[in-house]
Scaffold this motif. Structure first.
Motif, PDB file in Angstrom:
ATOM      1  N   GLU A   4       0.865  -1.175   0.000  1.00 42.79           N
ATOM      2  CA  GLU A   4       0.000   0.000   0.000  1.00 42.79           C
ATOM      3  C   GLU A   4       0.900   1.223   0.000  1.00 42.79           C
ATOM      4  O   GLU A   4       1.770   1.358   0.872  1.00 42.79           O
ATOM      5  N   LEU A   5       0.716   2.096  -0.950  1.00 45.92           N
ATOM      6  CA  LEU A   5       1.564   3.279  -1.058  1.00 45.92           C
ATOM      7  C   LEU A   5       1.182   4.292   0.022  1.00 45.92           C
ATOM      8  O   LEU A   5       0.001   4.588   0.218  1.00 45.92           O
ATOM      9  N   ASP A   6       2.179   4.830   0.710  1.00 47.08           N
ATOM     10  CA  ASP A   6       1.967   5.744   1.840  1.00 47.08           C
ATOM     11  C   ASP A   6       1.354   7.082   1.460  1.00 47.08           C
ATOM     12  O   ASP A   6       0.549   7.623   2.190  1.00 47.08           O
ATOM     13  N   HIS A   7       1.745   7.620   0.340  1.00 49.54           N
ATOM     14  CA  HIS A   7       1.361   8.993  -0.014  1.00 49.54           C
ATOM     15  C   HIS A   7       0.245   9.051  -1.057  1.00 49.54           C
ATOM     16  O   HIS A   7       0.212   9.960  -1.883  1.00 49.54           O
ATOM     17  N   GLY A   8      -0.641   8.086  -1.024  1.00 46.68           N
ATOM     18  CA  GLY A   8      -1.766   8.075  -1.953  1.00 46.68           C
ATOM     19  C   GLY A   8      -1.451   7.336  -3.232  1.00 46.68           C
ATOM     20  O   GLY A   8      -0.339   6.844  -3.433  1.00 46.68           O
ATOM     21  N   PRO A   9      -2.420   7.255  -4.135  1.00 49.76           N
ATOM     22  CA  PRO A   9      -2.234   6.535  -5.390  1.00 49.76           C
ATOM     23  C   PRO A   9      -1.090   7.105  -6.220  1.00 49.76           C
ATOM     24  O   PRO A   9      -0.904   8.310  -6.295  1.00 49.76           O
ATOM     25  N   SER A  10      -0.332   6.202  -6.807  1.00 51.02           N
ATOM     26  CA  SER A  10       0.798   6.589  -7.640  1.00 51.02           C
ATOM     27  C   SER A  10       1.110   5.439  -8.591  1.00 51.02           C
ATOM     28  O   SER A  10       0.428   4.423  -8.594  1.00 51.02           O
ATOM     29  N   THR A  11       2.173   5.605  -9.370  1.00 50.62           N
ATOM     30  CA  THR A  11       2.604   4.590 -10.327  1.00 50.62           C
ATOM     31  C   THR A  11       3.909   3.973  -9.850  1.00 50.62           C
ATOM     32  O   THR A  11       4.836   4.694  -9.468  1.00 50.62           O
ATOM     33  N   VAL A  12       3.988   2.662  -9.884  1.00 48.14           N
ATOM     34  CA  VAL A  12       5.229   1.956  -9.559  1.00 48.14           C
ATOM     35  C   VAL A  12       5.983   1.749 -10.864  1.00 48.14           C
ATOM     36  O   VAL A  12       5.453   1.173 -11.810  1.00 48.14           O
ATOM     37  N   MET A  13       7.203   2.246 -10.907  1.00 44.34           N
ATOM     38  CA  MET A  13       8.019   2.163 -12.114  1.00 44.34           C
ATOM     39  C   MET A  13       9.156   1.147 -11.973  1.00 44.34           C
ATOM     40  O   MET A  13       9.752   0.749 -12.964  1.00 44.34           O
TER      41      MET A  13
END
Length: 170
Positions: A4-13
């Motif tokens: 779960e990403l800490d700082h909200g939704p984002s893209t994993v690259m």
């Protein structure tokens, strides 16, 4: 493994992990994402294979979103002789002049395949359309914007939850 990403939704690259035991080292994996929650539903972001274990103590993979979008955009613009408006008109339909469905895109490419002596048309027809559509239709709504398609940039998925799914081990 669910992240779960800490700082909200984002893209994993990129993803990196330690390789500590040959028997527990993953071989084929896929990185997936969910916009709904930690229990899914899951969509594939990318797949990768870990090379034979024992050589390195860590493994890192990076993924570039958008190669099919770039390939298609370059090919369709080359077919339209660089004329963005002509390329746009080729892709639009009277029903919806701003978006295109997978079926309509397949029809266009089938028509272009008939132009066997036109290398630009063949370049458009040779793009992996299913992968292209998967790149751009990350919300799985069934259509993509024509302007977005012509930009040639993939639309990376943005999600709060990501999952490393190990298909098999060495």
């Amino acid at each position: 493994l669910i992240l779960e990403l800490d700082h909200g939704p984002s893209t994993v690259m990129s993803i990196e992990f330690g390789v500590v035991d040959v028997m527990a080292t993953p071989q084929r994996c896929k990185l997936q994402y969910s916009t709904k929650g930690p229990s899914g539903p899951w969509q594939d972001a990318w797949r990768f294979t870990v090379p034979s274990p024992g050589v390195h103590s860590t493994f890192k993979t990076t993924f570039e979103y958008g190669p099919y979008a770039k390939q298609f955009s370059n090919a369709i613009l080359r077919y339209a002789k660089g004329d963005h408006d002509k390329a746009y008109k080729l892709l639009m339909t009277p029903i919806n002049p701003t978006t295109i469905t997978m079926d309509h895109l397949l029809d266009i490419c089938r028509s272009l395949q008939q132009l066997r002596n036109n290398p630009a048309a063949m370049a458009v027809a040779s793009v992996d359309l299913r992968s292209l559509f998967k790149e751009l239709d990350t919300e799985r709504c069934g259509s993509v914007g024509i302007a977005e398609l012509l930009k040639g940039e993939g639309k990376p998925p943005v999600a709060q939850w990501w999952r490393l799914h190990v298909l098999d081990n060495w």
